[in-house]
Design an enzyme around this catalytic site. Structure first.
Site, short mmCIF file in Angstrom:
data_model
loop_
_atom_site.label_atom_id
_atom_site.label_comp_id
_atom_site.label_asym_id
_atom_site.label_seq_id
_atom_site.Cartn_x
_atom_site.Cartn_y
_atom_site.Cartn_z
CE LYS A 1 -24.06 -14.61 12.64
NZ LYS A 1 -25.31 -13.91 12.28
NE ARG B 1 -33.39 -14.94 10.98
CZ ARG B 1 -32.12 -14.77 10.63
NH1 ARG B 1 -31.54 -15.63 9.81
NH2 ARG B 1 -31.42 -13.75 11.06
CE1 TYR C 1 -15.66 -45.38 -0.93
CE2 TYR C 1 -14.99 -43.13 -0.39
CZ TYR C 1 -15.04 -44.48 -0.08
OH TYR C 1 -14.46 -44.94 1.07
CG MET D 1 -14.27 -38.94 6.52
SD MET D 1 -14.48 -40.24 7.73
CE MET D 1 -16.16 -40.74 7.44
C1 LIG Z 1 -24.95 -12.77 11.54
C2 LIG Z 1 -25.60 -11.45 11.70
C3 LIG Z 1 -24.98 -10.29 11.21
C4 LIG Z 1 -23.73 -10.32 10.36
O1 LIG Z 1 -24.07 -10.68 9.05
P1 LIG Z 1 -22.98 -10.74 7.87
O2 LIG Z 1 -23.76 -11.01 6.65
O3 LIG Z 1 -22.08 -11.88 8.21
O4 LIG Z 1 -22.28 -9.44 7.88
C5 LIG Z 1 -25.59 -9.08 11.48
N1 LIG Z 1 -26.75 -9.01 12.18
C6 LIG Z 1 -27.38 -10.11 12.65
C7 LIG Z 1 -28.65 -9.97 13.41
C8 LIG Z 1 -26.84 -11.37 12.42
O5 LIG Z 1 -27.48 -12.45 12.87
#
Ligand SMILES: *Cc1c(COP(=O)(O)O)cnc(C)c1O
Length: 392
Positions: free
Chosen positions: A34, A149, A285, A333
């Site tokens: 992702k 969640r 800065y 930046m």
């Molecule tokens: C992102 C995610 C993972 C992977 O998590 P890591 O900590 O990066 O290994 C696994 N399961 C779900 C549902 C996720 O959203």
């Protein structure tokens, strides 16, 4: 020309996948790619990880990019959409493209049900297509075991089980999953509570007659490395694939090397100016850091415009010719400033144009993220368009 580079080491990526296999030898592996493969580039990363059993992304748009590329290249790997989809049309799209959405709520199940019913009411001339599509219905069900969640609560699962009793076997998920809230804290008691909650909820399904085999999945990287009892049928490896320790946030600070992982991304730039400053001269800065003595400062072409964290504090390490030197002054930046005294003490020569490593090979990103008050996940996802990617 100055180029800020993110060099992606695909061998390291494959090594880390083999490390997942070694840690969870009896489970199938979902590579989580992702957010553009945690900032590494979704397509090249997927291609390097074809040894995994399946891929997961967060959203439909990511899955579409991946499926399109797979179709072009004759790859038939399954793709899971972790956040699921949000309309009947999107479910139909999933079925047509063999994407596996996660159902995270009763609302999402309702769209799924509606989409199946709309499929079943197709005109007779479409019946061939219908039969084909129906067999492709595939989704995973997520339950909430304590993360609070996404996922169905205990009560919602009971509601759904009642629906299953009416709707029949065709409507059952092929996977049953949940997610840990605190797996990066090895001794957190919530981990065991979540596992037993998960097993208990799974048991609820056995009320159903003719229950097919439904796969279980719970483990993210942290659980892959520390909770073998949570490996089940499928493990979901994310951060560890990129060579980073999932335990960096816990009180025992570790980095990827401690878990026999290899860093995949190396972020590098160059020295663009060298300044001799006087005792009392203040830098950058806010004039927030002032020289304690006459000294040499290096200016490096990297800043928050590239995704280097603005909150990296003084003392954040930067690697030049294999030696760590500390960041001084604020991150701007396009530039940062570093104290070059350590190179001079070690009689290491330096000049404009010399390579500087911000993280990766030789400098674990976990050390930088800690100094910036964040986690490596965020630094990786923050890299901007201005950085050029090289795959090797
Ligand atoms: C992102 C995610 C993972 C992977 O998590 P890591 O900590 O990066 O290994 C696994 N399961 C779900 C549902 C996720 O959203």
């Amino acid at each position: 020309m100055i180029t800020v580079k993110a060099t992606i080491n695909l061998d390291a990526l494959r090594h880390n996948l083999s490390r997942v296999k070694q840690a969870a030898p009896d489970s199938k592996i979902i590579s989580v790619i992702k957010a553009n493969a945690y900032g590494h580039g979704i397509l090249p990363v997927a291609k390097a990880l074809l040894e995994s059993d399946c891929f997961a992304v967060a959203r439909l748009d990511e899955a579409l990019i991946l499926r399109e590329s797979f179709l072009k290249n004759g790859i038939t790997k399954e793709i899971i959409i972790l956040e699921g989809v949000f309309s009947v049309e999107e479910y139909l799209q999933c079925m047509a493209l063999k994407l596996i959405p996660v159902v995270n709520s009763l609302e999402q199940f309702q769209w799924l049900q509606d989409s199946l019913e709309s499929e079943n009411s197709l005109e007779p001339e479409n019946s061939l297509e219908r039969a084909d599509k129906n067999s492709e219905l595939n989704y995973w069900l997520k339950i909430d075991t304590g993360m609070h969640r996404l996922g169905l609560s205990e009560d919602e699962l009971m509601v759904l089980i009642k629906k299953y009793q009416q709707l029949g076997e065709n409507y059952l998920p092929s996977g049953f999953i949940s997610h840990f809230a605190c797996a990066d804290e090895i001794d957190n008691p919530l981990n065991q509570i979540q596992i037993s909650q998960f097993n208990q909820q799974y048991q609820q399904l056995s009320i159903l007659k003719e229950l097919p085999d439904i796969d279980k999945s719970m483990a993210n990287s942290a659980a892959i490395l520390s909770l073998p009892e949570a490996h089940f049928d499928w493990v979901r490896a994310g951060i560890m694939l990129y060579g980073i320790s999932p335990f960096e946030t816990s009180n025992v600070s570790r980095n990827g090397l401690d878990e026999q992982l290899k860093p995949v991304m190396t972020l590098s730039s160059e020295i663009i100016a060298i300044k001799k400053l006087k005792k009392g001269d203040c830098i950058g800065y806010g004039a927030s850091w002032c020289c304690p003595e006459d000294m040499t400062i290096g200016v490096i072409a990297i800043g928050y415009g590239d995704g280097y964290p603005r909150h990296a504090s003084c003392g954040t390490p930067v690697l030049i010719h294999g030696t760590e030197v500390p960041l001084v002054g604020r991150v701007s930046m396009d530039m940062i400033t570093v104290d070059l005294r350590r190179l001079e003490q070690k009689s290491i020569a330096f000049q404009i144009g010399d390579k500087v490593i911000l993280w990766g090979e030789g400098l674990p990103i976990e050390r930088v993220s800690r100094k910036a008050g964040t986690i490596a996940y965020e630094l990786l996802c923050q890299i901007t368009q201005r950085v050029s990617f090289e795959y090797e």
